[in-house]
Scaffold this active site. Structure first.
Site, PDB file in Angstrom:
ATOM      1  N   ARG A 105       1.437   2.290  -7.821  1.00  0.00           N
ATOM      2  CA  ARG A 105       0.214   2.952  -6.260  1.00  0.00           C
ATOM      3  C   ARG A 105      -0.332   4.125  -6.812  1.00  0.00           C
ATOM      4  NH1 ARG A 105       2.202   3.332  -0.257  1.00  0.00           N
ATOM      5  NH2 ARG A 105       2.395   4.959  -0.678  1.00  0.00           N
ATOM      6  N   THR A 109      -6.177   6.978  -4.344  1.00  0.00           N
ATOM      7  CA  THR A 109      -6.680   5.067  -3.416  1.00  0.00           C
ATOM      8  C   THR A 109      -5.773   4.119  -2.861  1.00  0.00           C
ATOM      9  OG1 THR A 109      -6.466   3.940  -5.448  1.00  0.00           O
ATOM     10  CG2 THR A 109      -8.392   5.096  -5.083  1.00  0.00           C
ATOM     11  N   ASP A 201      10.320   7.630  -1.600  1.00  0.00           N
ATOM     12  CA  ASP A 201      10.157   6.684  -3.045  1.00  0.00           C
ATOM     13  C   ASP A 201      11.067   5.922  -3.356  1.00  0.00           C
ATOM     14  OD1 ASP A 201       7.306   7.389  -5.124  1.00  0.00           O
ATOM     15  OD2 ASP A 201       8.922   6.316  -5.700  1.00  0.00           O
ATOM     16  N   ASP A 204      11.051   6.393  -7.345  1.00  0.00           N
ATOM     17  CA  ASP A 204      12.099   8.000  -7.985  1.00  0.00           C
ATOM     18  C   ASP A 204      13.559   8.300  -7.341  1.00  0.00           C
ATOM     19  OD1 ASP A 204       9.805   8.868  -8.508  1.00  0.00           O
ATOM     20  OD2 ASP A 204       9.503   9.879  -6.694  1.00  0.00           O
TER      21      ASP A 204
END
Ligand code: PRP
Ligand code: URA
Length: 210
Positions: A105, A109, A201, A204
């Site tokens: 991702r 944007t 995340d 992560d």
């Protein structure tokens, strides 16, 4: 046709998900819990797979015994975090074919950027179960499924751990016929488009990269 969303709210899944959400869960704990949950979710997402009967011999007699019918299904992992769900499902369905699609991702944007794509043949004849723990804006899952359709896939399901209501709406609009399975639908996306309350995340947390 509108895609369905199934929340797999089995108490074991909910309990393990709570343990995963905690900031204090280490990467190793996070990975183990994700694998345990993936076993439980695999059970639900495959419950309507077609069965055919074949003759076998037990030590006592012959019998017509049930086995999975049709071409081997295909599991597709959206890298990287999808691998955390893939592993456990593959343990339950070891004969499945496996495809990988690499997407990240873009932090500015939020669009999904593809960097890898490798699929088994005959996607059009297989049930394709696509896995990624997180459905946030849905940009990644929408892009992955668009790509799979371009590659011929016709019978697709999407499995995640956590979804945001905004993402589900976007996913429905883009791929109305693709059923979504999730362990929870959280409250909202924050200004950085992270799921709240969420778990942070996923990539992560699985791989300890932050
Ligand atoms: C995470 C997650 C999804 C995506 C979800 O991947 O695993 O693929 O974000 O967000 P979206 O619904 O808004 O697209 P990420 O881009 O962090 O890549 P990674 O798996 O390599 O960490
Ligand atoms: N990707 C993640 O890993 N977590 C989120 O909350 C949103 C996108």
């Amino acid at each position: 046709m509108n895609s369905s969303v199934t929340v797999i709210d089995h108490p074991l899944i909910q309990h393990k998900l709570t343990l995963m959400r905690r900031t204090s869960a280490s990467s190793s704990t996070f990975r183990s819990l994700l694998k345990e949950i993936s076993h439980l979710m695999a059970y639900e997402i495959t419950r309507d797979l077609p069965i055919e009967h074949t003759q076998i011999e037990t030590p006592l007699t012959k019998m017509q015994a049930p086995m999975l019918a049709g071409k081997k299904l295909c599991l597709v992992s959206i890298l990287r975090a999808g691998n955390g769900l893939l592993e456990g499902i593959l343990e339950l369905i070891p004969s499945a074919r496996v495809g990988h699609i690499g997407l990240y991702r873009d932090p500015e944007t939020l669009e999904a950027v593809e960097y890898y794509y490798k699929m088994p043949s005959d996607l059009d004849q297989r049930l394709v179960i696509t896995v990624d723990p997180m459905l946030a804006t849905a940009n990644s899952s929408i892009a992955a499924i668009t790509r799979l359709k371009e590659g011929g896939a016709r019978n697709i399901r999407f499995l995640c751990l956590l979804a945001a209501p905004e993402g589900i709406e976007a996913f429905h609009a883009a791929h109305p016929e693709v059923p979504v399975y999730t362990a929870a639908i959280d409250d909202h996306l924050n200004e950085h488009k992270y799921i709240v309350p969420g778990l942070g995340d996923a990539g992560d947390r699985i791989y300890g990269t932050r």
